[in-house]
Design an enzyme around this catalytic site. Sequence first.
Site, mmCIF file in Angstrom:
data_model
loop_
_atom_site.group_PDB
_atom_site.id
_atom_site.type_symbol
_atom_site.label_atom_id
_atom_site.label_comp_id
_atom_site.label_asym_id
_atom_site.label_seq_id
_atom_site.Cartn_x
_atom_site.Cartn_y
_atom_site.Cartn_z
ATOM 1 N N HIS A 1 0.788 -1.236 0.000
ATOM 2 C CA HIS A 1 0.000 0.000 0.000
ATOM 3 C C HIS A 1 0.821 1.287 0.000
ATOM 4 O O HIS A 1 0.240 2.365 0.069
ATOM 5 C CB HIS A 1 -0.934 0.037 1.216
ATOM 6 C CG HIS A 1 -2.112 -0.880 1.095
ATOM 7 N ND1 HIS A 1 -3.278 -0.502 0.468
ATOM 8 C CD2 HIS A 1 -2.301 -2.157 1.510
ATOM 9 C CE1 HIS A 1 -4.147 -1.502 0.515
ATOM 10 N NE2 HIS A 1 -3.573 -2.516 1.134
ATOM 11 N N LYS B 1 -8.664 13.978 3.929
ATOM 12 C CA LYS B 1 -7.778 12.805 3.970
ATOM 13 C C LYS B 1 -6.901 12.983 5.197
ATOM 14 O O LYS B 1 -6.911 14.044 5.833
ATOM 15 C CB LYS B 1 -6.923 12.712 2.699
ATOM 16 C CG LYS B 1 -6.209 14.020 2.324
ATOM 17 C CD LYS B 1 -5.522 13.959 0.965
ATOM 18 C CE LYS B 1 -6.469 14.029 -0.195
ATOM 19 N NZ LYS B 1 -6.603 12.764 -0.922
ATOM 20 N N ARG B 2 -6.123 11.953 5.560
ATOM 21 C CA ARG B 2 -5.212 12.122 6.685
ATOM 22 C C ARG B 2 -4.275 13.314 6.427
ATOM 23 O O ARG B 2 -3.910 13.596 5.285
ATOM 24 C CB ARG B 2 -4.397 10.840 6.913
ATOM 25 C CG ARG B 2 -5.211 9.702 7.519
ATOM 26 C CD ARG B 2 -5.775 10.057 8.908
ATOM 27 N NE ARG B 2 -4.730 10.156 9.905
ATOM 28 C CZ ARG B 2 -4.484 9.223 10.845
ATOM 29 N NH1 ARG B 2 -5.225 8.148 10.929
ATOM 30 N NH2 ARG B 2 -3.518 9.392 11.715
ATOM 31 N N LYS C 1 0.648 14.513 1.301
ATOM 32 C CA LYS C 1 -0.663 14.817 0.718
ATOM 33 C C LYS C 1 -0.816 16.317 0.428
ATOM 34 O O LYS C 1 -1.770 16.748 -0.198
ATOM 35 C CB LYS C 1 -1.786 14.310 1.641
ATOM 36 C CG LYS C 1 -1.807 12.775 1.731
ATOM 37 C CD LYS C 1 -2.871 12.264 2.687
ATOM 38 C CE LYS C 1 -2.828 10.765 2.902
ATOM 39 N NZ LYS C 1 -3.460 9.989 1.812
ATOM 40 N N THR D 1 -8.517 6.606 -2.640
ATOM 41 C CA THR D 1 -9.878 6.131 -2.941
ATOM 42 C C THR D 1 -10.877 7.275 -2.740
ATOM 43 O O THR D 1 -11.956 7.263 -3.317
ATOM 44 C CB THR D 1 -10.273 4.929 -2.067
ATOM 45 O OG1 THR D 1 -9.897 5.196 -0.720
ATOM 46 C CG2 THR D 1 -9.595 3.659 -2.545
ATOM 47 N N LYS E 1 -14.415 8.523 -4.821
ATOM 48 C CA LYS E 1 -15.716 8.853 -4.208
ATOM 49 C C LYS E 1 -16.210 10.209 -4.696
ATOM 50 O O LYS E 1 -17.390 10.380 -5.029
ATOM 51 C CB LYS E 1 -15.588 8.846 -2.676
ATOM 52 C CG LYS E 1 -15.355 7.449 -2.114
ATOM 53 C CD LYS E 1 -14.790 7.461 -0.698
ATOM 54 C CE LYS E 1 -14.248 6.070 -0.367
ATOM 55 N NZ LYS E 1 -13.404 6.046 0.836
#
Length: 842
Positions: free
Chosen positions: A378, A569-570, A575, A677, A681
């Site tokens: 992952h 998101k985290r 990110k 993911t 969505k």
Amino acid sequence: MSKPLSDHDRRKQISVRGLAGVENVSDLKQNFNRHLHFTLVKDRNVATKRDYYFALANTVRDHLIGRWIRTQQYYYEKDPKRVYYISLEFYMGRTLQNTMVNLGLENACDEAMYQLGLEMEELEDMEEDAGLGNGGLGRLAACFLDSMASLGLAAYGYGIRYEFGIFNQKIVNGWQVEEADDWLRYGNPWEKARPEYMRPVHFYGRTEHHPDGVKWVDTQVVLALPYDTPIPGYRNNIVNTMRLWSAKAPCEFNLKDFNVGGYIQAVLDRNLAENISRVLYPNDNFFEGKELRLKQEYFVVSATLQDIIRRFKVSKFGSREIARTDFSKLPDKVAIQLNDTHPAMAIPELMRVLVDEEKLNWETAWDICVRTCAYTNHTVLPEALERWPVELFAHLLPRHLEIVYEINRRHLERVAAKYPGDVDRLRRMSLIEEGGQKRINMAHLCIVGSHAVNGVAQIHSDILKATVFKDFYEMEPHKFQNKTNGITPRRWLVMCNPGLAEVIAERIGEDFIRDLDQLRNLIKFVNDEAFIRDIAKVKQENKMKFAVHLEEHYKVKINPNSMFDIQVKRIHEYKRQLLNCLHIITYYNRIKKDPNKQWTPRTIMIGGKAAPGYHTAKMIIRLITAIGEVVNNDPVVGDRLKVIFLENYRVTLAEKGIPAADLSEQISTAGTEASGTGNMKFMLNGALTIGTMDGANVEMAEEAGEENLFIFGMRVDDVEALDKRGYHAEEYYNRLPELKQAIDQIAGGFFSPKQPDLFKEIVNMLMHHDRFKVFADYEDYIKCQEKVNALYKNPKEWTKKVIYNIAGCGKFSSDRTIAQYAREIWGVEPTLEKIPAPDDKH
């Protein structure tokens, strides 16, 4: 702002879930009252909202039980190959509405509650999220369970029943504060304890080598108590099982050696054993080498393998008699999928069981092990890869260390035979990393011990083969595969966005819910005025509804006509929430400079949790809240720009926010986000993506057409080239006046006037040691955001792009992902057949 339609009224208009049968409604009301009185022993006059929720949950659960038992019987009759998905995380969220959708009960329940004078949404809000995961990896596992059941696979999710899931996040004076998530406080109506399947798990001790084999002795025993949760497929009467283990001390724990007066302490010490399943480690993409964590990993693996082998040996429903003793058939009947390296211990544990307990020779056992296990990777971030100190292993799992050494010895023999004299390759490919503290590289163990290794998006799988696992790929290319992640359309469309599901169903029928590729059929409506209008109307309603929620929770007046620009998101440097912050500041400065220009109004929302020990991530949250304090209170800006930090982002908040988003921010540095993911969505729910060519964004652009996304920034090879040249943040800072202004404002205390130095660490990081090259993508990002603003001013053209995106979502169903795992890794065939319902007499 007109009040949006209530969910009850909206559901009244909707056909996607089938009409409520009258007799069904009266049955449901009767059962509801029965549970209220007899299960909960409540009188309607004293019942609370929570009692009503439990009564409804029990009523819905009744519809699961018969199907659940029937499904398990059916598997024993058919004796299919079973799939075991082992994961340290299952981020399930709420269960009630999802169960109603999958059983086709939602309208009937809604009508029954309405007739009883109860508000369905209020009851649904009483349910605690099952937050047994950190983010993507745990939520993926949850989507996979839904798809495995919907595709008729005999599949089981195995994990840990954490007493405390991911912490609840409170924002206090702009800072993240963690609160324990006591999700089981009121009980969990969806689980069933199964003490008859309790299993012992061993730790510590030592090994004895005898002529007839090895014994692991003097161990400390902890019992694993299973709790089962039913997992219903979508309207196919199949109900699979998620089995989560809870740690219990054995009765004699510490009591056998207590001295006089030590009894109380001995009983209190039982907690030490039971701590194993107490709390989820709250790190995402970061390895923390703690003994308790290794205990959790071995605990779930040991209990699960005992269960797998028990089920393999007895194949008759309800029977305890051994029917199978020939383990050479194990790979024909069992597939084990390791969700990341967290359950990697399954490989040495399976070897221990086969060699030490079942007395197979090593070669036979190893062949069985490799053919049974498969591994999903992952992440490529080095700090996320699990590397356990040998010392800790030797102390906690002495027998497993011997087995790992033996696996490594044989593995290195094979490497040496294939690449004679290549000592450096031996070092790189060893399961044991020498130098300083010796460590076991768990990813290497997983690759060597599995027949299939997969990444989770095409670009990620290619990076694995080219970099992180290059040596392994060269040696065994046949092992490496790609399985692009997906999301379940039941939760992420039908359940969270019924209005959109209905508009789609009116045009192309309802079959898209179990075959998302049918969304392609929407392309023919891309110029249909009525369809464009309907899509835009649903989005507007979702925005109004979310705006009401935000105004209640954040006391900020929201302009529902503004663009809802969301990044959830985290919180992690890779990110790049900081890149988003720089855009907010730049846009703010532009509005201030020319307040009379026609600016595209935006409501920018950022949400997510920071790992409690991750200082930089917590500072990023503080910066976002600080920017919000300045921007939201500036009268010159008014309602043209608002910044909201979405507190305590979790599955349930995602279900509210994602359907309301106009713009989805997917802006990681190319080559760092394995898949994502959340990106899928947003796409499925009619948001446009601004993103880098990273993770599954690449495939989203392929499916919807790159011209229908806002793609910006460096590609993977640009990032590599920049690394070779050397990344110098000052160059960008000196060359781009707006970037310089934004950074100077952060550094000078413009956003923290009471503590001017508050953000100096963030500025220092961005200027001198930013691994993720925020400044390198700043200029292109800002230009791309200008294109977003321009298009938003043309609602019709915007909505056309939305339709292309929704139409391109078929690939991103977890049904497609799971069908590929089934055929290409597990060797089982998915089916859309229904099995008979329990009340069918045939």
